[in-house]
Motif scaffolding. Structure first.
Motif, PDB file in Angstrom:
ATOM      1  N   GLU A   1      15.143  -1.359  14.801  1.00 48.07           N
ATOM      2  CA  GLU A   1      13.717  -1.406  14.470  1.00 48.07           C
ATOM      3  C   GLU A   1      13.414  -2.516  13.451  1.00 48.07           C
ATOM      4  OE1 GLU A   1      15.731   1.875  12.046  1.00 48.07           O
ATOM      5  OE2 GLU A   1      15.685   1.176  14.137  1.00 48.07           O
TER       6      GLU A   1
ATOM      7  N   GLN B   1      13.388  -5.818  15.393  1.00 45.81           N
ATOM      8  CA  GLN B   1      12.152  -5.986  16.150  1.00 45.81           C
ATOM      9  C   GLN B   1      10.983  -6.329  15.231  1.00 45.81           C
ATOM     10  OE1 GLN B   1      11.901  -6.180  19.434  1.00 45.81           O
ATOM     11  NE2 GLN B   1      14.140  -5.910  19.460  1.00 45.81           N
ATOM     12  N   GLN B   2      10.973  -5.733  14.048  1.00 44.38           N
ATOM     13  CA  GLN B   2       9.901  -6.009  13.097  1.00 44.38           C
ATOM     14  C   GLN B   2       9.924  -7.474  12.648  1.00 44.38           C
ATOM     15  OE1 GLN B   2      10.122  -3.693   9.516  1.00 44.38           O
ATOM     16  NE2 GLN B   2       8.133  -4.350   8.756  1.00 44.38           N
TER      17      GLN B   2
ATOM     18  N   ALA C   1       8.808  -9.715  15.449  1.00 47.69           N
ATOM     19  CA  ALA C   1       7.353  -9.626  15.624  1.00 47.69           C
ATOM     20  C   ALA C   1       6.623 -10.424  14.549  1.00 47.69           C
ATOM     21  CB  ALA C   1       6.921  -8.162  15.594  1.00 47.69           C
TER      22      ALA C   1
END
Length: 483
Positions: free
Chosen positions: A133, A136-137, A140
């Protein structure tokens, strides 16, 4: 074989390319030139063309390349970025690679701390364990990142065609390597592996400095489930005293030798002489003989010592071989004519010296004595192209019997058949000297040498006379006596 880093071709690179060429031709394979330009910060303008130009000049052109094309292009790595991106994605999906978000500042700090403590700098694999996670953060948010390959701990064993069985544990001495940089360009490790697979490379012959990297490459092949090629790592090419060839000096680049008039076959011969890979060595080997005699099992692991002090010796032999080959000698005649015109131009005294038969005579008489055509343009050989300015007084300072010497030689020319060979002409000249009252043979030769060339040294007088020809010898003697 394959590839070359994008820099001007030097003797070490020429030797690597040559061994790849010999191996490929001996086995009916394909010699591929792949340009490795993924390090955009170190690109050298014109290097791509220089590499291919020099390989073509040397007589070992690639079968497939950027210029020649082929079935496995493009042959420039910067034009193959999609392939590397796809491979990196596969490695990410299978858990063999990961995103690394470490800044350059952090990496520099790690390096400085390691150096302060006397350790070898290495990446600490910090981003390897980042939670999905968090990864992915950061993605992004557009945080700059690279992709690193997860090295597997433990020694990697492989059999090198030169260094035999080799083992290296990269994970024990270095951190996970970057395989795809933030700019989307691959590092050498990923690019070479992807291209070797995509181009169906069977054998890789490269410098021994890549030997310790091979373990990483084999791990990459295994992670991608591809079959690796066979590897042969060539020992370093060093100076005769064991020091490294200096690229900074600029005197080891192939282009420099070409500009100096060195024949390509001379360079091929001397760089293979320096190393190993042949059962026996002799000066004067042609390319077809190198292909026939090359044996990869004969390459030794110790460094190859290049003795450029012997370049003149190699050059003399190879130039002689060209002169003795009728077809190649015709090319030499044309080259020599152009060089004479360019160097001496309007100073040429008689257009006869530009005729093929004259050029042929000069080359035949000077073979085994000169190292290059350029040598025939130096001061020692000016007499071949320009009539000297010599006075009777200069000749009389050597011998008072100048008139007798000149008359005897002119009479010798008129009798015919005296210009058969240097041996025959020498015999006749000795007979002339014997008939002189006050001048020894050496003095008579000094008179003739001065009258014909205005020099005190150079080829033998007999050779000078044969080179110039009967008519020109008489013209020069008459001119000197009248001056």
């Amino acid at each position: 074989v394959r590839g070359a880093p994008l820099r001007f071709l030097h003797l070490g690179g020429l030797r690597t390319a040559l061994y790849n060429y010999l191996f490929a031709k001996q086995r009916g394979g394909t010699f591929i030139l792949r340009l490795e330009d993924t390090d955009q910060s170190r690109l050298i303008p014109g290097a791509a063309d220089d590499i291919e130009d020099m390989l073509e000049w040397a007589g070992i052109p690639p079968d497939e390349s950027r210029r020649r094309g082929g079935g496995y292009g493009p042959y420039v790595q910067s034009e193959r970025l999609q392939l590397y991106s796809q491979a990196a994605s596969v490695l990410l999906q299978t858990g063999h690679a990961y995103y690394c978000f470490c800044s350059n500042q952090r990496l520099d700090l790690l390096k400085r701390e390691a150096q302060r403590s006397g350790q070898v700098p290495r990446y600490d694999n910090r981003c390897r364990e980042l939670p999905p996670e968090q990864v992915q953060q950061k993605l992004a948010q557009g945080v700059p990142c690279v992709i690193r390959f997860k090295l597997v701990s433990g020694p990697e064993m492989f059999q090198d065609l030169v260094f035999s069985w080799t083992r290296h544990d990269p994970a024990a001495v270095e951190g996970d390597p970057v395989i795809l940089k933030a700019d989307g360009f691959p590092t050498y490790h990923l690019a070479s592996v992807v291209d070797d697979h995509a181009m169906r490379i069977s054998h890789v012959l490269r410098g021994s400095e890549w030997l310790i990297s091979t373990a990483k490459h084999l791990q990459l092949f295994r992670a991608l489930r591809w079959t690796p090629p066979a590897y042969a790592h060539l020992p370093l090419l060093l100076n005769r005293d064991g020091t490294k060839l200096s690229k900074r000096q600029g005197d080891i680049f192939v282009q420099r030798f070409r500009e100096q008039g060195v024949l390509p076959e001379t360079l091929l011969d001397i760089v293979t002489h320096a190393g190993s890979g042949f059962s026996d060595n002799w000066i004067g080997r042609r390319l077809d003989e190198l292909v026939c005699k090359f044996n990869i099992s004969k390459i030794t692991t110790h460094s190859a010592l290049l003795d450029l002090d012997k370049l003149d010796e190699f050059s003399r032999v190879h130039l002689q071989h060209r002169i003795e080959d009728e077809e190649r000698c015709a090319v030499l005649r044309d080259e020599l004519r152009q060089q004479v015109l360019h160097t001496h131009g309007s100073r040429i005294s008689d257009s006869t010296v530009l005729e093929p038969h004259y050029m042929q005579r000069v080359l035949q008489l000077r073979k085994g004595h000169v190292c290059s055509l350029r040598e025939l343009l130096n001061d020692t050989h000016t007499y071949l192209w320009i009539r000297p300015q010599v006075t009777r007084q200069q000749l009389q300072e050597v011998s008072a019997e100048v008139d007798d010497i000149a008359a005897a030689v002119i009479q010798l020319v008129a009798s015919g058949d005296s210009f058969e060979s240097t041996e025959h002409l020498n015999t006749e000249l000795k007979l002339i000297a014997c008939r002189l009252k006050h001048t020894k043979y050496s003095g008579a030769m000094r008179v003739l040498r001065l009258a014909l060339s205005a020099q005190q040294q150079g080829p033998s007088v007999a050779e000078m006379m044969l080179s110039l020809g009967e008519q020109e010898v008489c013209v020069r003697l008459q001119k000197a006596l009248e001056h």
